[in-house]
Design a protein around this motif. Structure first.
Motif, PDB file in Angstrom:
ATOM      1  N   GLY A   7      12.029   3.980 -15.317  1.00 51.37           N
ATOM      2  CA  GLY A   7      12.901   4.874 -14.572  1.00 51.37           C
ATOM      3  C   GLY A   7      12.820   4.794 -13.062  1.00 51.37           C
ATOM      4  N   GLY A   8      11.916   3.969 -12.534  1.00 51.63           N
ATOM      5  CA  GLY A   8      11.831   3.814 -11.087  1.00 51.63           C
ATOM      6  C   GLY A   8      12.817   2.768 -10.600  1.00 51.63           C
ATOM      7  N   SER A   9      12.997   2.715  -9.292  1.00 47.25           N
ATOM      8  CA  SER A   9      13.847   1.682  -8.710  1.00 47.25           C
ATOM      9  C   SER A   9      13.058   0.946  -7.631  1.00 47.25           C
ATOM     10  CB  SER A   9      15.124   2.282  -8.126  1.00 47.25           C
ATOM     11  OG  SER A   9      14.821   3.236  -7.137  1.00 47.25           O
ATOM     12  N   ASP A  10      13.395  -0.319  -7.450  1.00 43.66           N
ATOM     13  CA  ASP A  10      12.681  -1.152  -6.487  1.00 43.66           C
ATOM     14  C   ASP A  10      12.999  -0.705  -5.063  1.00 43.66           C
ATOM     15  OD1 ASP A  10      11.170  -3.485  -5.583  1.00 43.66           O
ATOM     16  OD2 ASP A  10      13.121  -4.249  -4.953  1.00 43.66           O
ATOM     17  N   HIS A  11      11.957  -0.696  -4.236  1.00 34.86           N
ATOM     18  CA  HIS A  11      12.148  -0.395  -2.822  1.00 34.86           C
ATOM     19  C   HIS A  11      11.324  -1.352  -1.956  1.00 34.86           C
ATOM     20  CE1 HIS A  11      13.837   2.232   0.195  1.00 34.86           C
ATOM     21  NE2 HIS A  11      12.663   2.338   0.777  1.00 34.86           N
ATOM     22  N   GLY A  12      10.925  -2.470  -2.573  1.00 37.87           N
ATOM     23  CA  GLY A  12      10.139  -3.486  -1.867  1.00 37.87           C
ATOM     24  C   GLY A  12       9.274  -4.246  -2.847  1.00 37.87           C
ATOM     25  N   LEU A  13       9.653  -5.475  -3.146  1.00 40.64           N
ATOM     26  CA  LEU A  13       8.932  -6.281  -4.130  1.00 40.64           C
ATOM     27  C   LEU A  13       7.470  -6.483  -3.730  1.00 40.64           C
ATOM     28  CD1 LEU A  13      11.643  -8.997  -4.821  1.00 40.64           C
ATOM     29  CD2 LEU A  13      10.921  -7.143  -6.357  1.00 40.64           C
ATOM     30  N   PRO A  14       6.583  -6.721  -4.706  1.00 36.15           N
ATOM     31  CA  PRO A  14       5.186  -6.986  -4.386  1.00 36.15           C
ATOM     32  C   PRO A  14       5.057  -8.202  -3.468  1.00 36.15           C
ATOM     33  CG  PRO A  14       5.448  -6.628  -6.748  1.00 36.15           C
ATOM     34  CD  PRO A  14       6.826  -6.728  -6.157  1.00 36.15           C
ATOM     35  N   GLY A  15       4.157  -8.093  -2.497  1.00 31.61           N
ATOM     36  CA  GLY A  15       3.910  -9.202  -1.597  1.00 31.61           C
ATOM     37  C   GLY A  15       3.019  -8.807  -0.449  1.00 31.61           C
ATOM     38  N   PRO A  16       2.658  -9.792   0.370  1.00 28.65           N
ATOM     39  CA  PRO A  16       1.823  -9.515   1.540  1.00 28.65           C
ATOM     40  C   PRO A  16       2.551  -8.596   2.513  1.00 28.65           C
ATOM     41  CG  PRO A  16       2.043 -11.882   1.164  1.00 28.65           C
ATOM     42  CD  PRO A  16       3.004 -11.205   0.248  1.00 28.65           C
ATOM     43  N   ARG A  17       1.807  -7.738   3.160  1.00 27.08           N
ATOM     44  CA  ARG A  17       2.339  -6.852   4.198  1.00 27.08           C
ATOM     45  C   ARG A  17       1.483  -7.039   5.451  1.00 27.08           C
ATOM     46  NH1 ARG A  17       5.503  -6.687   0.476  1.00 27.08           N
ATOM     47  NH2 ARG A  17       6.680  -4.899  -0.255  1.00 27.08           N
ATOM     48  N   PRO A  18       1.650  -8.190   6.155  1.00 26.74           N
ATOM     49  CA  PRO A  18       0.795  -8.489   7.308  1.00 26.74           C
ATOM     50  C   PRO A  18       0.914  -7.458   8.430  1.00 26.74           C
ATOM     51  CG  PRO A  18       2.615 -10.041   7.159  1.00 26.74           C
ATOM     52  CD  PRO A  18       2.647  -9.214   5.907  1.00 26.74           C
ATOM     53  N   ARG A  61      -4.900  -8.611   5.120  1.00 26.37           N
ATOM     54  CA  ARG A  61      -5.290  -8.608   3.704  1.00 26.37           C
ATOM     55  C   ARG A  61      -4.467  -7.637   2.861  1.00 26.37           C
ATOM     56  NH1 ARG A  61     -11.070  -9.215   2.172  1.00 26.37           N
ATOM     57  NH2 ARG A  61     -10.521  -7.260   1.184  1.00 26.37           N
ATOM     58  N   CYS A  62      -3.440  -7.040   3.401  1.00 24.77           N
ATOM     59  CA  CYS A  62      -2.676  -6.022   2.681  1.00 24.77           C
ATOM     60  C   CYS A  62      -1.636  -6.657   1.748  1.00 24.77           C
ATOM     61  CB  CYS A  62      -1.976  -5.094   3.676  1.00 24.77           C
ATOM     62  SG  CYS A  62      -1.080  -3.755   2.872  1.00 24.77           S
ATOM     63  N   TYR A  63      -1.637  -6.216   0.495  1.00 25.70           N
ATOM     64  CA  TYR A  63      -0.664  -6.641  -0.507  1.00 25.70           C
ATOM     65  C   TYR A  63      -0.120  -5.363  -1.123  1.00 25.70           C
ATOM     66  CZ  TYR A  63       1.237  -9.262  -4.500  1.00 25.70           C
ATOM     67  OH  TYR A  63       2.060  -9.835  -5.440  1.00 25.70           O
ATOM     68  N   ALA A  64       1.191  -5.193  -1.150  1.00 29.22           N
ATOM     69  CA  ALA A  64       1.764  -3.930  -1.600  1.00 29.22           C
ATOM     70  C   ALA A  64       3.128  -4.120  -2.250  1.00 29.22           C
ATOM     71  CB  ALA A  64       1.888  -2.961  -0.419  1.00 29.22           C
ATOM     72  N   ALA A  65       3.552  -3.086  -2.952  1.00 27.41           N
ATOM     73  CA  ALA A  65       4.891  -3.006  -3.532  1.00 27.41           C
ATOM     74  C   ALA A  65       5.382  -1.575  -3.337  1.00 27.41           C
ATOM     75  CB  ALA A  65       4.860  -3.348  -5.015  1.00 27.41           C
ATOM     76  N   TYR A  66       6.694  -1.408  -3.300  1.00 26.76           N
ATOM     77  CA  TYR A  66       7.287  -0.090  -3.095  1.00 26.76           C
ATOM     78  C   TYR A  66       8.327   0.182  -4.172  1.00 26.76           C
ATOM     79  CZ  TYR A  66       5.170  -0.636   1.464  1.00 26.76           C
ATOM     80  OH  TYR A  66       4.273  -0.850   2.475  1.00 26.76           O
ATOM     81  N   MET A  67       8.373   1.443  -4.606  1.00 32.19           N
ATOM     82  CA  MET A  67       9.355   1.898  -5.594  1.00 32.19           C
ATOM     83  C   MET A  67       9.854   3.271  -5.171  1.00 32.19           C
ATOM     84  SD  MET A  67       7.164   1.202  -9.058  1.00 32.19           S
ATOM     85  CE  MET A  67       5.620   1.757  -8.346  1.00 32.19           C
ATOM     86  N   ARG A  68      10.899   3.707  -5.818  1.00 34.85           N
ATOM     87  CA  ARG A  68      11.348   5.095  -5.770  1.00 34.85           C
ATOM     88  C   ARG A  68      11.129   5.649  -7.165  1.00 34.85           C
ATOM     89  NH1 ARG A  68      12.616   7.154  -0.668  1.00 34.85           N
ATOM     90  NH2 ARG A  68      13.587   5.491   0.521  1.00 34.85           N
ATOM     91  N   ASP A  69      10.528   6.833  -7.247  1.00 35.70           N
ATOM     92  CA  ASP A  69      10.376   7.460  -8.557  1.00 35.70           C
ATOM     93  C   ASP A  69      11.728   8.022  -8.985  1.00 35.70           C
ATOM     94  OD1 ASP A  69      10.755  10.049  -7.491  1.00 35.70           O
ATOM     95  OD2 ASP A  69       8.749  10.736  -8.025  1.00 35.70           O
ATOM     96  N   PRO A  70      11.851   8.606 -10.186  1.00 34.19           N
ATOM     97  CA  PRO A  70      13.157   9.085 -10.640  1.00 34.19           C
ATOM     98  C   PRO A  70      13.821  10.117  -9.731  1.00 34.19           C
ATOM     99  CG  PRO A  70      11.714   8.835 -12.519  1.00 34.19           C
ATOM    100  CD  PRO A  70      10.864   8.617 -11.285  1.00 34.19           C
ATOM    101  N   ASP A  71      13.037  10.811  -8.889  1.00 33.20           N
ATOM    102  CA  ASP A  71      13.613  11.787  -7.964  1.00 33.20           C
ATOM    103  C   ASP A  71      13.765  11.260  -6.544  1.00 33.20           C
ATOM    104  OD1 ASP A  71      14.131  14.288  -9.408  1.00 33.20           O
ATOM    105  OD2 ASP A  71      11.994  14.182  -9.873  1.00 33.20           O
ATOM    106  N   GLY A  72      13.412  10.004  -6.312  1.00 35.19           N
ATOM    107  CA  GLY A  72      13.589   9.414  -4.985  1.00 35.19           C
ATOM    108  C   GLY A  72      12.341   9.380  -4.125  1.00 35.19           C
ATOM    109  N   LEU A  73      11.215   9.903  -4.610  1.00 37.43           N
ATOM    110  CA  LEU A  73       9.972   9.839  -3.842  1.00 37.43           C
ATOM    111  C   LEU A  73       9.569   8.376  -3.677  1.00 37.43           C
ATOM    112  CD1 LEU A  73       7.410  11.224  -2.602  1.00 37.43           C
ATOM    113  CD2 LEU A  73       6.406  11.042  -4.881  1.00 37.43           C
TER     114      LEU A  73
END
Length: 120
Positions: free
Chosen positions: A84-95, A100-112
């Motif tokens: 039920g989440g939506s993509d807001h940034g695929l997994p990958g390096p966040r220099p 050394r930062c590796y992250a991914a972003y999503m929106r939960d069903p309410d947009g958080l």
């Protein structure tokens, strides 16, 4: 320093499916559940989702969850999108947040905005 935090959701069962999957991929679990709230953690309830009868607005917050490595970030992102989440940034390096930062972003069903991050 933080005992727990809570976020209001509009549909507890829908949001619980999303957070069940994301937290499971990160090694946490559902610790408490009632008609009004679900809480997650490892040893104690740390993140709560609650229903209070008023809808949250999109972009009302940001939740960053620590993962144990790239594979856990990837797994949590996949689990969130499949539940039920939506993509807001695929997994990958966040220099921009450190070499050394590796992250991914999503929106939960309410947009958080939900970030899953690991120092690699």
């Amino acid at each position: 320093m933080i005992d727990h935090m809570g976020f209001e959701v509009s549909d507890l069962s829908r949001s619980a499916r999303f957070y069940d999957a994301v937290f499971y991929a990160l090694g946490a679990r559902r610790i408490l559940a009632s008609e009004q709230a679900v809480a997650y953690g490892v040893d104690s309830p740390t993140v709560w989702i609650v229903v209070r009868g008023r809808p949250p607005a999109p972009d009302y917050g940001h939740l960053a969850l620590r993962a144990s490595g790239k594979a856990a970030v990837d797994a949590a992102h996949r689990a969130g999108l499949a539940n039920g989440g939506s993509d807001h940034g695929l997994p990958g390096p966040r220099p921009q947040y450190g070499e050394r930062c590796y992250a991914a972003y999503m929106r939960d069903p309410d947009g958080l905005r939900v970030e899953v991050v690991s120092p690699v």
